[in-house]
Structures are given as structure tokens and as C-alpha cells.
Motif scaffolding. Structure first.
Motif, PDB file in Angstrom:
ATOM      1  N   ARG A   1      -8.471  -5.010   2.325  1.00  0.00           N
ATOM      2  CA  ARG A   1      -9.157  -3.717   2.427  1.00  0.00           C
ATOM      3  C   ARG A   1      -8.698  -2.961   3.679  1.00  0.00           C
ATOM      4  NH1 ARG A   1     -13.717  -5.247   0.569  1.00  0.00           N
ATOM      5  NH2 ARG A   1     -14.506  -6.107   2.510  1.00  0.00           N
ATOM      6  N   ARG A   2      -8.609  -3.666   4.797  1.00  0.00           N
ATOM      7  CA  ARG A   2      -8.203  -3.019   6.048  1.00  0.00           C
ATOM      8  C   ARG A   2      -6.776  -2.478   5.936  1.00  0.00           C
ATOM      9  NH1 ARG A   2      -8.459  -7.040   9.290  1.00  0.00           N
ATOM     10  NH2 ARG A   2      -6.259  -7.302   9.689  1.00  0.00           N
ATOM     11  N   LEU A   3      -5.881  -3.260   5.325  1.00  0.00           N
ATOM     12  CA  LEU A   3      -4.477  -2.857   5.258  1.00  0.00           C
ATOM     13  C   LEU A   3      -4.183  -1.804   4.198  1.00  0.00           C
ATOM     14  CD1 LEU A   3      -2.735  -6.314   5.724  1.00  0.00           C
ATOM     15  CD2 LEU A   3      -2.929  -4.464   7.402  1.00  0.00           C
ATOM     16  N   THR A   4      -5.050  -1.658   3.235  1.00  0.00           N
ATOM     17  CA  THR A   4      -4.787  -0.704   2.158  1.00  0.00           C
ATOM     18  C   THR A   4      -5.627   0.555   2.249  1.00  0.00           C
ATOM     19  OG1 THR A   4      -6.329  -1.857   0.688  1.00  0.00           O
ATOM     20  CG2 THR A   4      -3.992  -2.476   0.564  1.00  0.00           C
ATOM     21  N   THR A   5      -6.434   0.636   3.299  1.00  0.00           N
ATOM     22  CA  THR A   5      -7.190   1.860   3.552  1.00  0.00           C
ATOM     23  C   THR A   5      -6.343   2.720   4.469  1.00  0.00           C
ATOM     24  OG1 THR A   5      -9.240   0.632   3.335  1.00  0.00           O
ATOM     25  CG2 THR A   5      -9.369   2.795   4.399  1.00  0.00           C
ATOM     26  N   ARG A   6      -6.049   3.921   4.072  1.00  0.00           N
ATOM     27  CA  ARG A   6      -5.061   4.784   4.725  1.00  0.00           C
ATOM     28  C   ARG A   6      -5.174   4.838   6.248  1.00  0.00           C
ATOM     29  NH1 ARG A   6      -1.288   8.044   3.242  1.00  0.00           N
ATOM     30  NH2 ARG A   6      -0.853  10.074   4.099  1.00  0.00           N
ATOM     31  N   GLY A   7      -6.300   5.166   6.788  1.00  0.00           N
ATOM     32  CA  GLY A   7      -6.455   5.297   8.236  1.00  0.00           C
ATOM     33  C   GLY A   7      -6.238   3.978   8.952  1.00  0.00           C
ATOM     34  N   GLU A   8      -6.660   2.889   8.336  1.00  0.00           N
ATOM     35  CA  GLU A   8      -6.529   1.574   8.959  1.00  0.00           C
ATOM     36  C   GLU A   8      -5.071   1.115   8.985  1.00  0.00           C
ATOM     37  OE1 GLU A   8      -9.013  -0.032  10.466  1.00  0.00           O
ATOM     38  OE2 GLU A   8     -10.325   1.620   9.956  1.00  0.00           O
ATOM     39  N   GLN A   9      -4.302   1.490   7.971  1.00  0.00           N
ATOM     40  CA  GLN A   9      -2.892   1.110   7.912  1.00  0.00           C
ATOM     41  C   GLN A   9      -2.155   1.618   9.141  1.00  0.00           C
ATOM     42  OE1 GLN A   9      -0.463   2.404   4.688  1.00  0.00           O
ATOM     43  NE2 GLN A   9      -2.037   1.866   3.230  1.00  0.00           N
TER      44      GLN A   9
ATOM     45  N   ALA B   1       0.859  -1.188   0.000  1.00  0.00           N
ATOM     46  CA  ALA B   1       0.000   0.000   0.000  1.00  0.00           C
ATOM     47  C   ALA B   1       0.891   1.232   0.000  1.00  0.00           C
ATOM     48  CB  ALA B   1      -0.918   0.005   1.218  1.00  0.00           C
ATOM     49  N   GLU B   2       0.646   2.120  -0.928  1.00  0.00           N
ATOM     50  CA  GLU B   2       1.415   3.358  -1.057  1.00  0.00           C
ATOM     51  C   GLU B   2       2.915   3.103  -1.069  1.00  0.00           C
ATOM     52  OE1 GLU B   2       0.051   6.418   1.608  1.00  0.00           O
ATOM     53  OE2 GLU B   2      -2.047   5.979   1.150  1.00  0.00           O
ATOM     54  N   GLY B   3       3.321   2.060  -1.775  1.00  0.00           N
ATOM     55  CA  GLY B   3       4.726   1.755  -1.957  1.00  0.00           C
ATOM     56  C   GLY B   3       5.401   1.035  -0.802  1.00  0.00           C
ATOM     57  N   ALA B   4       4.656   0.697   0.236  1.00  0.00           N
ATOM     58  CA  ALA B   4       5.244   0.013   1.388  1.00  0.00           C
ATOM     59  C   ALA B   4       4.594  -1.355   1.582  1.00  0.00           C
ATOM     60  CB  ALA B   4       5.055   0.853   2.645  1.00  0.00           C
ATOM     61  N   ILE B   5       5.385  -2.315   2.014  1.00  0.00           N
ATOM     62  CA  ILE B   5       4.855  -3.638   2.326  1.00  0.00           C
ATOM     63  C   ILE B   5       4.097  -3.534   3.651  1.00  0.00           C
ATOM     64  CG2 ILE B   5       5.445  -6.010   2.960  1.00  0.00           C
ATOM     65  CD1 ILE B   5       7.864  -5.777   1.063  1.00  0.00           C
ATOM     66  N   VAL B   6       2.813  -3.894   3.603  1.00  0.00           N
ATOM     67  CA  VAL B   6       1.994  -3.840   4.825  1.00  0.00           C
ATOM     68  C   VAL B   6       1.637  -5.236   5.330  1.00  0.00           C
ATOM     69  CG1 VAL B   6       1.100  -1.518   4.385  1.00  0.00           C
ATOM     70  CG2 VAL B   6      -0.153  -3.506   3.505  1.00  0.00           C
ATOM     71  N   ALA B   7       1.897  -6.271   4.536  1.00  0.00           N
ATOM     72  CA  ALA B   7       1.681  -7.650   4.979  1.00  0.00           C
ATOM     73  C   ALA B   7       2.502  -8.578   4.109  1.00  0.00           C
ATOM     74  CB  ALA B   7       0.210  -8.017   4.890  1.00  0.00           C
TER      75      ALA B   7
END
Length: 176
Positions: A163-171, A136-142
Motif C-alpha cells: 500500500r505504501r509503495l503503490t500510493t502515489r505520494g508515498e512512492q 506501480a504505474e509501470g515502474a518497479i518500486v520493490a
């Protein structure tokens, strides 16, 4: 050049020459890849068989269904038997039967190749991937197996995790 020879690439909207017959296109790719004579002919025949293109080998590419066009481009990506295969949306837009065939081809090759699939189709991830990385946004979130990622959702849905990990506020709350 040496690194390129180790890679096979299948873009989402794979280019091909619409007026060429499947066998002509694959022969052209084999020539570009440096195969000559009997070796070239052998490579073309092997890849037609491996990609299940025998029944359409003499059709022009512009007369093929999307699934057969995708398989033709898949064949060009593996013609030189690269150890690494990169595919972008390999089954997007295919009917269920075509998806099954392409997934089967991917799974067969996974034993001997490193295969990287870029996709937003999470069903695809669950069907063929042994590891998934969500960016998400160029960073590995999972990063984990599809099963491990599904464990992050009470209902076991990869879609909810994504969806949870790629939604800005949830990240931000997930990483805190």
C-alpha cells in the motif's frame, strides 16, 4: 513459435470449451500442441494425474466447480511441460482446499520451472513466491523476497508495504 513452445500460460479467467469433457479438452490441447497417438494419450494421462483431475475427468467442463475448472486450465498450461509458466491470479476465488491443492502443484513444479505469478493477493505471494516485484504505474518500486519486503514494515505486513509503495505520494518519498 519456438519461444511459445517454452511457455505455459494460465490466464485469470482461463478459457475452455464448456461442453467438452475434461479428458476431451486436454486431448484437444495435446493435438494442438502437436502430440499424436500414444504420446498424446500419455501426456493427457500425466497431466490429469498431476493436476488431480482423475475424479472429474469424464465430466463436462460446465459442470465443474471453479476450482476444478481452474485446475483443468492449469493442466492445459502444463501439458507440454514448458520450462516457463506464467499464471495470472491462479487461486482467485477458490475455496481454501482448492487453494491448497493449486499452491501445492505450483510448489512442486517450482523445482524444475521458472514460474511467474501475477497477483494482487498478497497472501498468495507469501505462500508460494520466492521473489516478489511490486510494480506501480509501470515502474518497479520493490524487488526482493517476500520476507525482505515484509522487513520494510514495522509490523512485518506485506500489505502495508504494498500500500505504501503503490500510493502515489508515498512512492515519491520512498524513492527520495
Amino acid at each position: 513459435v519456438a519461444a511459445k513452445s517454452c511457455l505455459g500460460y494460465l490466464p485469470e479467467n482461463a478459457p475452455s470449451y464448456a461442453a467438452m469433457r475434461v479428458v476431451e479438452f486436454l486431448d484437444f490441447v495435446a493435438r494442438v500442441r502437436g502430440f499424436d497417438g500414444a504420446a498424446r494419450q500419455k501426456k493427457v494421462e500425466e497431466v490429469i494425474c498431476r493436476s488431480h483431475l482423475g475424479e472429474v475427468r469424464n465430466q463436462t467442463i460446465d459442470t465443474l466447480s471453479k476450482g476444478y475448472r481452474q485446475r483443468t486450465c492449469f493442466a492445459q498450461a502444463i501439458l507440454h511441460d514448458p520450462p516457463v509458466l506464467v499464471m495470472d491470479e491462479p487461486t482467485d476465488g477458490l475455496d481454501p482446499n482448492q487453494k491448497f491443492v493449486v499452491r501445492q502443484m505450483i510448489q512442486e513444479m517450482a523445482a524444475t520451472k521458472a514460474i511467474i505469478i501475477s497477483t494482487h493477493i498478497l497472501e498468495e505471494v507469501e505462500a508460494v513466491c520466492t521473489r516478489a516485484i511490486i510494480i506501480a504505474e509501470g515502474a518497479i518500486v520493490a524487488n526482493g523476497t517476500p520476507a525482505e519486503l515484509c522487513e520494510r514494515d514495522p509490523r512485518g505486513k506485506l500489505e502495508n508495504v504494498f500500500r505504501r509503495l503503490t500510493t502515489r505520494g508515498e512512492q515519491e518519498s520512498e524513492n527520495a
